[in-house]
Write a protein that holds these residues in place. Structure first.
Motif, PDB file in Angstrom:
ATOM      1  N   TRP A 292      37.046  10.881  -7.486  1.00 20.86           N
ATOM      2  CA  TRP A 292      37.400   9.550  -7.661  1.00 20.86           C
ATOM      3  C   TRP A 292      37.435   8.794  -6.315  1.00 20.86           C
ATOM      4  CZ3 TRP A 292      38.700   6.114 -10.962  1.00 20.86           C
ATOM      5  CH2 TRP A 292      39.750   5.025 -10.520  1.00 20.86           C
ATOM      6  N   MET A 293      37.651   9.608  -5.189  1.00 22.05           N
ATOM      7  CA  MET A 293      37.951   8.715  -3.999  1.00 22.05           C
ATOM      8  C   MET A 293      36.634   8.688  -3.431  1.00 22.05           C
ATOM      9  SD  MET A 293      41.575   9.509  -2.752  1.00 22.05           S
ATOM     10  CE  MET A 293      41.731  11.453  -2.951  1.00 22.05           C
ATOM     11  N   SER A 294      35.909   7.345  -3.405  1.00 21.68           N
ATOM     12  CA  SER A 294      34.695   7.209  -3.016  1.00 21.68           C
ATOM     13  C   SER A 294      34.789   6.823  -1.435  1.00 21.68           C
ATOM     14  CB  SER A 294      33.920   6.273  -3.654  1.00 21.68           C
ATOM     15  OG  SER A 294      34.823   5.057  -3.481  1.00 21.68           O
ATOM     16  N   GLY A 295      33.475   7.050  -0.844  1.00 15.02           N
ATOM     17  CA  GLY A 295      33.325   6.525   0.521  1.00 15.02           C
ATOM     18  C   GLY A 295      34.249   5.190   0.617  1.00 15.02           C
ATOM     19  N   ALA A 296      34.032   4.400  -0.241  1.00 15.14           N
ATOM     20  CA  ALA A 296      34.628   3.193  -0.310  1.00 15.14           C
ATOM     21  C   ALA A 296      36.341   3.241  -0.245  1.00 15.14           C
ATOM     22  CB  ALA A 296      34.382   2.113  -1.340  1.00 15.14           C
ATOM     23  N   SER A 297      36.879   4.254  -0.748  1.00 18.99           N
ATOM     24  CA  SER A 297      38.350   4.346  -0.989  1.00 18.99           C
ATOM     25  C   SER A 297      38.336   5.104   0.768  1.00 18.99           C
ATOM     26  CB  SER A 297      38.695   5.643  -1.724  1.00 18.99           C
ATOM     27  OG  SER A 297      38.537   5.151  -2.931  1.00 18.99           O
ATOM     28  N   PHE A 298      37.636   6.014   0.990  1.00 14.61           N
ATOM     29  CA  PHE A 298      38.006   6.665   2.212  1.00 14.61           C
ATOM     30  C   PHE A 298      37.830   5.696   3.532  1.00 14.61           C
ATOM     31  CE2 PHE A 298      37.254   9.408   6.011  1.00 14.61           C
ATOM     32  CZ  PHE A 298      38.076  10.524   5.787  1.00 14.61           C
TER      33      PHE A 298
ATOM     34  N   MET B 180      32.007  11.607   4.625  1.00 13.57           N
ATOM     35  CA  MET B 180      30.714  12.228   4.042  1.00 13.57           C
ATOM     36  C   MET B 180      31.209  12.836   2.832  1.00 13.57           C
ATOM     37  SD  MET B 180      27.621  12.189   5.140  1.00 13.57           S
ATOM     38  CE  MET B 180      26.022  13.251   4.290  1.00 13.57           C
ATOM     39  N   ALA B 181      32.185  13.592   3.122  1.00 11.11           N
ATOM     40  CA  ALA B 181      32.828  14.306   1.703  1.00 11.11           C
ATOM     41  C   ALA B 181      33.010  13.560   0.651  1.00 11.11           C
ATOM     42  CB  ALA B 181      33.889  15.378   2.273  1.00 11.11           C
ATOM     43  N   ALA B 182      33.974  12.427   0.932  1.00  9.43           N
ATOM     44  CA  ALA B 182      34.083  11.448  -0.134  1.00  9.43           C
ATOM     45  C   ALA B 182      33.062  10.918  -0.822  1.00  9.43           C
ATOM     46  CB  ALA B 182      35.132  10.302   0.676  1.00  9.43           C
ATOM     47  N   ALA B 183      32.238  10.224  -0.072  1.00  8.15           N
ATOM     48  CA  ALA B 183      30.834   9.527  -0.705  1.00  8.15           C
ATOM     49  C   ALA B 183      30.103  10.597  -1.397  1.00  8.15           C
ATOM     50  CB  ALA B 183      30.117   9.060   0.598  1.00  8.15           C
ATOM     51  N   MET B 184      30.023  11.927  -0.975  1.00 12.76           N
ATOM     52  CA  MET B 184      29.065  13.193  -1.700  1.00 12.76           C
ATOM     53  C   MET B 184      29.628  13.229  -2.662  1.00 12.76           C
ATOM     54  SD  MET B 184      27.647  15.473   1.173  1.00 12.76           S
ATOM     55  CE  MET B 184      26.835  16.623   0.220  1.00 12.76           C
TER      56      MET B 184
ATOM     57  N   ALA C 110      25.932   2.517  -4.255  1.00 10.14           N
ATOM     58  CA  ALA C 110      26.762   2.427  -3.044  1.00 10.14           C
ATOM     59  C   ALA C 110      27.476   3.501  -2.369  1.00 10.14           C
ATOM     60  CB  ALA C 110      28.003   1.488  -3.638  1.00 10.14           C
ATOM     61  N   GLN C 111      27.460   4.886  -3.256  1.00  9.74           N
ATOM     62  CA  GLN C 111      27.696   5.982  -2.717  1.00  9.74           C
ATOM     63  C   GLN C 111      26.537   6.460  -1.721  1.00  9.74           C
ATOM     64  OE1 GLN C 111      30.930   6.950  -2.664  1.00  9.74           O
ATOM     65  NE2 GLN C 111      31.087   5.009  -4.071  1.00  9.74           N
ATOM     66  N   ILE C 112      25.395   6.562  -2.161  1.00 14.28           N
ATOM     67  CA  ILE C 112      24.239   7.044  -1.595  1.00 14.28           C
ATOM     68  C   ILE C 112      24.111   6.196  -0.358  1.00 14.28           C
ATOM     69  CG2 ILE C 112      21.945   7.563  -1.661  1.00 14.28           C
ATOM     70  CD1 ILE C 112      22.078   8.049  -4.726  1.00 14.28           C
ATOM     71  N   ASN C 113      24.505   4.828  -0.460  1.00 15.77           N
ATOM     72  CA  ASN C 113      24.307   4.040   0.810  1.00 15.77           C
ATOM     73  C   ASN C 113      25.375   4.438   1.688  1.00 15.77           C
ATOM     74  OD1 ASN C 113      23.413   1.426   2.114  1.00 15.77           O
ATOM     75  ND2 ASN C 113      25.699   0.997   1.744  1.00 15.77           N
ATOM     76  N   ALA C 114      26.610   4.708   1.422  1.00 19.41           N
ATOM     77  CA  ALA C 114      27.848   5.321   2.153  1.00 19.41           C
ATOM     78  C   ALA C 114      27.152   6.673   2.948  1.00 19.41           C
ATOM     79  CB  ALA C 114      28.963   5.502   1.420  1.00 19.41           C
ATOM     80  N   THR C 115      26.618   7.398   2.253  1.00 20.54           N
ATOM     81  CA  THR C 115      26.243   8.988   2.406  1.00 20.54           C
ATOM     82  C   THR C 115      25.146   8.660   3.809  1.00 20.54           C
ATOM     83  OG1 THR C 115      24.485   9.233   1.055  1.00 20.54           O
ATOM     84  CG2 THR C 115      26.662  10.245   0.599  1.00 20.54           C
ATOM     85  N   GLY C 116      24.394   7.718   3.465  1.00 20.56           N
ATOM     86  CA  GLY C 116      23.284   7.296   4.469  1.00 20.56           C
ATOM     87  C   GLY C 116      23.667   6.707   5.748  1.00 20.56           C
ATOM     88  N   THR C 117      24.703   5.861   5.598  1.00 22.24           N
ATOM     89  CA  THR C 117      25.480   5.327   6.750  1.00 22.24           C
ATOM     90  C   THR C 117      25.975   6.205   7.555  1.00 22.24           C
ATOM     91  OG1 THR C 117      25.871   3.324   5.558  1.00 22.24           O
ATOM     92  CG2 THR C 117      26.947   3.431   7.505  1.00 22.24           C
ATOM     93  N   ILE C 118      26.654   7.090   6.873  1.00 22.24           N
ATOM     94  CA  ILE C 118      27.535   8.066   7.757  1.00 22.24           C
ATOM     95  C   ILE C 118      26.504   9.264   8.336  1.00 22.24           C
ATOM     96  CG2 ILE C 118      29.398   9.995   7.643  1.00 22.24           C
ATOM     97  CD1 ILE C 118      30.560   8.470   5.556  1.00 22.24           C
TER      98      ILE C 118
END
Lengths: 605, 86
Positions: free
Chosen positions: A88-94, A430-434, A169-177
């Protein structure tokens, strides 16, 4: 390999894992004292945790259909709760939630309310019944309850649009981190992130994703809570920050008046994505503001109750009762982060605003502020900017611009915590987005392989072919997501909120009424999905891209307010105009409603 | 036939529980926040009440509500004889 007694040993296994992770953090702290550079610590944190997830993914590999699709239905409710929370908790939440509250004040809290209260709907209307049904995917329920390939196909379409909106959006977040922690270009970081995600899910499907998500939850919650507790105690705010920030809230309101928040002219020239504080922290507003608050809450809650990657987590529990209890655990584990985010946002804001604190920067001389280390570091990467709009050499409230993400990412530095904490935060993000990306990719690939390929295209396909197709789809969809993310179309790609609006426009009523209204039939469900989804999508297009004025404050974040009523009305009207479902279907609904007895669908189907 | 009346009782009680749960859900999801501005005049644990309910109060109640719901539903299932064998 997971042994027969693995399930019994879960508390021990994850206890050891948590202890190991804490020892790893201490080791990093010691290495930092011994002079290891901040960059190296960041690399070690991200690389080490991703390797662990990949190892769990490898150990959970399987060639059994029910293990691949629903983790063999043996996940205890507490652990499924943790996995759901990570799902549930995405990179965005985190990364972004605390920043959203920092800038949006009370209005943004609608997300916090909406993203928790939706679980009440999941528990009371959906999860236990879908578990009893015994489906592998959400379209599997729609297709079986209403019958016919058309209903199943439409459910797949809505699921794919919803989840794909979310997963880029999540893959984007993993890429950013990954790119920041490992010092690699963003475009490479995206593919590195995808590799990690696929290693977790490809070999073991739902089983592998479940056990990596539990591991990811443990990392992300430690990474979120430790800095906040540490900061609160170091700065003397209080022992348990979540309970004591009332005074800070009141103090911010006072300071806002002193600094003239809302009366200051806007200063031009800040880079895109950077904002200055302009909304009061507490004030709630009435009329349209209250309407906007509750409509956002409703869309997010209804979306929660129809997001396939969340619902499918409750297919994995051993019993109906465990599915129900598991929703309670899920919300509890989510709550731990969500009730911390407003505290973090408040304390960070106070540290920036309050001139009586050593960290305060507003009202100070700009030359002094510019010499602060964290200001320099985050200005260099374009995360914050200071523009002396009135040229008086003093930093005013409307002259300090930053990105919301900074609230989580820079808190350790603002409060002067050691760098090891920043490395920990990177691992948590990273954990949240992955974990969210894993759940979403699996939801899409499973729907396409099980519902589209096996149920519609080739019902005679053998097990190993089905699982091969599932894995190939996972890679293809993941690659498509990474490709879209690497284009950096963030201005066109939607907000995370869109996924919730798509989901509730198309899927909420066909699922809920399938359980709670026996009279609902195939034609009605098809009309509900088709018209609800089309109306919502049309409205989104009109207000976001075609320049239409939103109706009474229903902007692009809330287009579920249009999709949902259309879906409900279409489904009810068409159902009543067409023939009742036959006795067999009614019996199926009756059996779905009681926990006892066999599942509707066989454990392997 | 006995089975049918038990089924009816089970579903009637389940439906009633669902309605009560959703009424409470409605109050703490929408009603309270609609009046956030007025509630901010009151103070709770040092917070303005309207802000507190959005930041923490509603969330605490949602957790408790689901725990209570799960417990009540299991009670209904057991008393009407539709609980799973474990």
């Amino acid at each position: 390999m997971i042994k027969g007694n693995f399930i019994d040993n879960l508390p021990k296994v994850y206890g050891l894992y948590t202890g190991g992770f804490l020892i790893f953090i201490l080791l990093m702290a010691v290495l930092e004292q011994m002079g290891m550079t901040a960059d190296t610590i960041g690399i070690l944190f991200v690389a080490f945790t991703v390797l662990i997830y990949a190892a769990i993914g490898w150990l959970s590999r399987t060639m059994q259909v029910d293990a691949y699709y629903v983790a063999g239905r043996q996940v205890p409710s507490v652990f499924n709760g943790m996995a759901t929370a990570a799902d549930w908790m995405s990179g965005a939440s985190f990364v972004a939630m605390a920043g959203g509250i920092y800038f949006g004040g009370h209005g943004y809290l609608a997300f916090v309310v909406g993203w928790t209260g939706g679980y009440v709907l999941v528990a009371s209307l959906l999860a236990p019944y879908l578990r009893k049904f015994g489906c592998y995917t959400v379209p599997d329920f729609i297709g079986t309850r209403y019958g016919g390939n058309m209903a199943r196909f439409l459910a797949v379409v809505v699921l794919v649009v919803t989840s794909f909106t979310y997963v880029t959006a999540q893959i984007n977040a993993t890429g950013t981190i990954a790119s920041r922690a490992l010092q690699i270009p963003f475009e490479v970081g995206v593919w590195f992130g995808l590799l990690g995600i696929l290693l977790c899910s490809m070999l073991g499907g739902m089983r592998a994703v479940t056990w990596t998500q539990v591991a990811q939850y443990i990392v992300l919650i430690i990474a979120y809570l430790v800095p906040v507790f540490w900061m609160s105690n170091k700065q003397g705010f209080g022992l348990v920050p979540q309970l004591v920030y009332g005074d800070a809230v009141m103090r911010i309101t006072e300071l806002e008046a002193v600094y003239g928040l809302g009366t200051l002219p806007a200063v031009e020239g800040a880079a895109g994505g950077l904002r200055a504080l302009s909304v009061p922290h507490v004030a709630a507003g009435t009329g349209l503001a209250a309407w906007k608050f509750v409509t956002l809450v409703l869309c997010m809650m209804a979306g929660t109750a129809s997001l396939p990657h969340i619902l499918m987590r409750y297919f994995t529990t051993p019993t109906v009762r465990a599915a129900r209890n598991s929703v309670a655990w899920s919300l509890f584990f989510i709550f731990l982060l969500y009730f911390t985010a407003p505290a973090l946002a408040t304390f960070t804001k106070l540290q920036v605003l309050d001139p009586s604190l050593p960290t305060g920067i507003i009202g100070k001389a700009i030359s002094d502020v510019n010499s602060l280390e964290w200001i320099q570091k985050w200005s260099n990467v374009g995360f914050l900017q200071i523009i002396d709009g009135n040229g008086n050499g003093i930093l005013d409230l409307n002259e300090f611009f930053m990105r919301g993400d900074i609230v989580v990412l820079a808190t350790p530095e603002i409060a002067g915590l050691p760098y090891v904490i920043s490395g920990l935060v990177a691992a948590g993000g990273m954990a949240a987005a992955m974990s969210t990306a894993d759940g979403l990719l699996l939801a899409i690939a499973n729907a396409l392989s099980h519902d589209l390929y096996y149920k519609i295209i080739d019902p005679k396909a053998e097990t190993h072919v089905r699982l091969l197709v599932a894995r190939i789809l996972l890679i293809v969809i993941g690659a498509a997501g990474a490709f879209v993310a690497s284009l950096k179309l963030t201005s066109i790609l939607g907000a995370v909120a869109w996924a919730f609006d798509f989901a509730c426009s198309g899927l909420l009523f066909p699922i809920v009424l399938g359980i709670w209204w026996k009279r609902a039939n195939r034609a009605g469900a098809i009309a509900g999905m088709l018209f609800g989804f089309a109306a919502g999508s049309w409205y989104l297009y009109m207000v976001r891209f075609a320049g239409m004025d939103p109706w009474i404050g229903i902007d692009h974040l809330r287009f579920g307010m249009i999709g949902m009523p259309v879906s409900l009305i279409a489904m009810v009207v068409v159902s009543l105009m067409t023939a009742e479902p036959d006795e067999e279907i009614k019996q199926m609904v009756d059996d779905t409603r009681v926990p006892a007895g066999k599942a509707i669908l066989a454990s392997s189907h | 036939m006995a089975n049918d009346s038990r089924r009816e009782e089970h579903w009637a009680r389940t439906r009633r529980l669902m309605i009560i749960t959703l009424i409470l859900w409605f109050i703490f999801s929408f009603l309270v926040h609609w009046f956030a501005d007025a509630l901010n005049a009151f103070s709770f644990m040092g917070f303005p009440l309207g802000f507190y309910m959005a930041a923490q109060g509603s969330e605490v109640i949602f957790v408790l509500l689901i725990v209570w719901f799960a417990w009540s539903q299991h009670k209904i299932d057991t008393e009407t004889g539709f609980a799973e064998e474990e």
